[in-house]
Write a protein that holds these residues in place. Sequence first.
Motif, PDB file in Angstrom:
ATOM      1  N   THR A 123       0.839  -1.204   0.000  1.00 38.25           N
ATOM      2  CA  THR A 123       0.000   0.000   0.000  1.00 38.25           C
ATOM      3  C   THR A 123       0.873   1.252   0.000  1.00 38.25           C
ATOM      4  N   SER A 124       1.888   1.258   0.862  1.00 32.88           N
ATOM      5  CA  SER A 124       2.795   2.414   0.930  1.00 32.88           C
ATOM      6  C   SER A 124       3.474   2.640  -0.409  1.00 32.88           C
ATOM      7  N   TYR A 125       3.937   1.564  -1.002  1.00 31.30           N
ATOM      8  CA  TYR A 125       4.644   1.667  -2.290  1.00 31.30           C
ATOM      9  C   TYR A 125       3.723   2.258  -3.364  1.00 31.30           C
ATOM     10  N   LEU A 126       2.515   1.733  -3.448  1.00 30.25           N
ATOM     11  CA  LEU A 126       1.601   2.212  -4.488  1.00 30.25           C
ATOM     12  C   LEU A 126       1.191   3.666  -4.243  1.00 30.25           C
ATOM     13  N   ALA A 127       1.063   4.054  -2.976  1.00 29.43           N
ATOM     14  CA  ALA A 127       0.734   5.455  -2.662  1.00 29.43           C
ATOM     15  C   ALA A 127       1.882   6.375  -3.068  1.00 29.43           C
ATOM     16  N   ARG A 128       3.111   5.926  -2.836  1.00 25.77           N
ATOM     17  CA  ARG A 128       4.264   6.743  -3.239  1.00 25.77           C
ATOM     18  C   ARG A 128       4.335   6.872  -4.761  1.00 25.77           C
ATOM     19  N   CYS A 129       3.998   5.807  -5.461  1.00 24.15           N
ATOM     20  CA  CYS A 129       3.981   5.876  -6.934  1.00 24.15           C
ATOM     21  C   CYS A 129       2.982   6.933  -7.401  1.00 24.15           C
ATOM     22  N   GLU A 130       1.808   6.980  -6.739  1.00 26.36           N
ATOM     23  CA  GLU A 130       0.816   8.011  -7.085  1.00 26.36           C
ATOM     24  C   GLU A 130       1.422   9.388  -6.882  1.00 26.36           C
ATOM     25  N   ARG A 131       2.072   9.583  -5.736  1.00 27.13           N
ATOM     26  CA  ARG A 131       2.675  10.882  -5.401  1.00 27.13           C
ATOM     27  C   ARG A 131       3.778  11.254  -6.381  1.00 27.13           C
ATOM     28  N   ALA A 132       4.464  10.223  -6.865  1.00 21.67           N
ATOM     29  CA  ALA A 132       5.563  10.455  -7.801  1.00 21.67           C
ATOM     30  C   ALA A 132       5.053  10.703  -9.219  1.00 21.67           C
ATOM     31  N   GLY A 133       3.728  10.598  -9.414  1.00 21.92           N
ATOM     32  CA  GLY A 133       3.161  10.846 -10.734  1.00 21.92           C
ATOM     33  C   GLY A 133       3.328   9.675 -11.681  1.00 21.92           C
ATOM     34  N   ILE A 134       3.454   8.492 -11.111  1.00 28.16           N
ATOM     35  CA  ILE A 134       3.676   7.311 -11.943  1.00 28.16           C
ATOM     36  C   ILE A 134       2.732   6.204 -11.450  1.00 28.16           C
ATOM     37  N   SER A 135       1.459   6.469 -11.596  1.00 30.51           N
ATOM     38  CA  SER A 135       0.460   5.551 -11.026  1.00 30.51           C
ATOM     39  C   SER A 135       0.632   4.132 -11.555  1.00 30.51           C
ATOM     40  N   ARG A 136       0.669   3.218 -10.627  1.00 35.43           N
ATOM     41  CA  ARG A 136       0.844   1.803 -10.983  1.00 35.43           C
ATOM     42  C   ARG A 136      -0.460   1.024 -10.863  1.00 35.43           C
ATOM     43  N   LEU A 137      -1.521   1.712 -10.459  1.00 35.38           N
ATOM     44  CA  LEU A 137      -2.735   0.985 -10.101  1.00 35.38           C
ATOM     45  C   LEU A 137      -3.330   0.219 -11.285  1.00 35.38           C
ATOM     46  N   GLU A 138      -3.231   0.777 -12.487  1.00 35.79           N
ATOM     47  CA  GLU A 138      -3.780   0.101 -13.657  1.00 35.79           C
ATOM     48  C   GLU A 138      -2.774  -0.848 -14.297  1.00 35.79           C
ATOM     49  N   ARG A 139      -1.529  -0.678 -13.957  1.00 35.01           N
ATOM     50  CA  ARG A 139      -0.467  -1.372 -14.692  1.00 35.01           C
ATOM     51  C   ARG A 139       0.144  -2.550 -13.935  1.00 35.01           C
ATOM     52  N   THR A 140       0.176  -2.427 -12.625  1.00 38.59           N
ATOM     53  CA  THR A 140       0.916  -3.429 -11.850  1.00 38.59           C
ATOM     54  C   THR A 140       0.355  -4.839 -12.032  1.00 38.59           C
ATOM     55  N   GLN A 141       1.249  -5.792 -11.995  1.00 41.44           N
ATOM     56  CA  GLN A 141       0.844  -7.203 -12.036  1.00 41.44           C
ATOM     57  C   GLN A 141       0.761  -7.779 -10.621  1.00 41.44           C
ATOM     58  N   LEU A 142       0.958  -6.922  -9.625  1.00 43.13           N
ATOM     59  CA  LEU A 142       0.846  -7.398  -8.242  1.00 43.13           C
ATOM     60  C   LEU A 142      -0.597  -7.845  -7.985  1.00 43.13           C
ATOM     61  N   PRO A 143      -0.778  -8.915  -7.244  1.00 46.70           N
ATOM     62  CA  PRO A 143      -2.144  -9.400  -6.977  1.00 46.70           C
ATOM     63  C   PRO A 143      -2.822  -8.545  -5.902  1.00 46.70           C
ATOM     64  N   LEU A 144      -3.332  -7.382  -6.320  1.00 46.75           N
ATOM     65  CA  LEU A 144      -3.851  -6.408  -5.347  1.00 46.75           C
ATOM     66  C   LEU A 144      -5.006  -6.977  -4.525  1.00 46.75           C
TER      67      LEU A 144
END
Lengths: 148, 368
Positions: free
Chosen positions: B332-353
């Motif tokens: 969760t922390s990692y994905l939130a930081r990606c959002e803050r960094a302007g590189i949203s991973r929510l649609e792209r990640t292969q992690l089993p969310l």
Amino acid sequence: MIDSLTLYDRLAKEMADSPNQYELLGDIDMDLAIVMNRPDGSAFRLMLGFAGINCEKVAEVEAGDEANADCWLVGDLEHFQAMFDNITANGQATGEWTLNTLTLMDERILLRASDPMGWDMFHRFNQTLQEFFDGASSVLSSATSEES
Amino acid sequence: MVIATDILDKYPDLPDTNPSGTHLDWAWLAGHESEWGIRPKPSARGLTMMDIAVGSYGEVPEVPKHRAMAARGADIDDDVPDMGYILNKKSDVWAENVSELYEEAVARQWSATRDIPWNELQELPSDLEHAMCQLCTTLSEIEMIASDLPAKWRWRMNHEFLEAKMFLCTQIMDEARHTEVFRKRALANGGGLLKSRAGTESLLRTIIEAKTYTQATALLHLLGEGFILDLFRQGEAIAPTEVEKRIFRMTMQDEARHVAYGTLHIRHSVENDPDVAEEIHEALDHGEHAMVALGGNPDMSTSLALLLAGGAEKVEEVGFPLQQRLNKNQFTSYLARCERAGISRLERTQLPLDKLGIDIEAIKGPGG
């Protein structure tokens, strides 16, 4: 006593009186808010403003203002009381009662931030924050002595 | 080499050669062409890098004119040699908070020799001591990559981005200290260094061999250090004595600073050069797999689970479930930081969310 400004004013004074201790830990620049939910449904909301090696701001704030801080701690008064009891009993927070452990478990006291950068600040300055709260050991002990 | 008239007018007795016969022009006596007289004021805590960022000295060019070690803001000869820098755009290395983080790092340095209460170590049950030693062995192994990776790229960064280079120097020192403190802890209580596996080394090689600094910093600062930050949080929580608590709190502080640089560097990079976004995504596509594998490293994960359980008896009952819960925090922390960094991973990640129980709305919204 933990839901009044008196304790935090004294913790800020304790910090100001211990420059050698905090100089060693280094500067801290952040605003930390605390929201303690009382059993009667009201809440004690506090803003602590740290700058350099001092806590320069201790103030009660309105509901919602905690979001203006870099991050905030929120939990029931009883959990904060238990944390301070542990600090007083041991001279410093131990085991599950350190700030990091409490917030990591995300059960009794929660860490919240509007911005992940603020959330990370809690960890960048964690040792200083912990020692600030550990200062309650002497403050609360002396307060108890004065009362008796 | 001739002494300029305006200098001779002011200092008529200056010789035009030194005792060895070298010709002199005394050009520096004319002062800086525009900034002589600039006088930065110290702030309450001393003269900071932010305080001296005044006039043209505070202007960091998007693309520097020179590729030399010359001090930014000096009168620089046009024929200074090219030092072979390959990171010559501000967006390659910059973060808006980098000067503040440098000052913070300098102010918050600590000593693994002096600032850990080593004499408070206590004899632990054998299983806990073994677990702590294994965890420290792995951490001692993986921490140095966060020194080696910035060092690999730092000397290729244009010197006009000196604040970023200075910050990375502090990170290199921080990680050296982490390697030191975990090695010391492994040895200090009568245990020692335990297993090191080929799998871990292969993953580290994947990171160190990143082809660009942008990919390297995404893998290191945003992904790797973020995960290690959460690992240190867990370490503090499970620490059997004040010694380990102090170790993990101090290393956690350093790690959070590195993550703060990475988050805002990636943001600066993407905002100023949107083309790098795909490059970063590709790196993270691979990196997330690597990080899952590292997190699943049997030695590290089992030692951590045993420590979380408080002993071998409750690993299955307490250790593994708690570990899974904390893994959720980590991702969760990692994905939130990606959002803050302007590189949203929510649609792209292969992690089993779903499997990890990640609350996507909480990551998108404030207060998470």
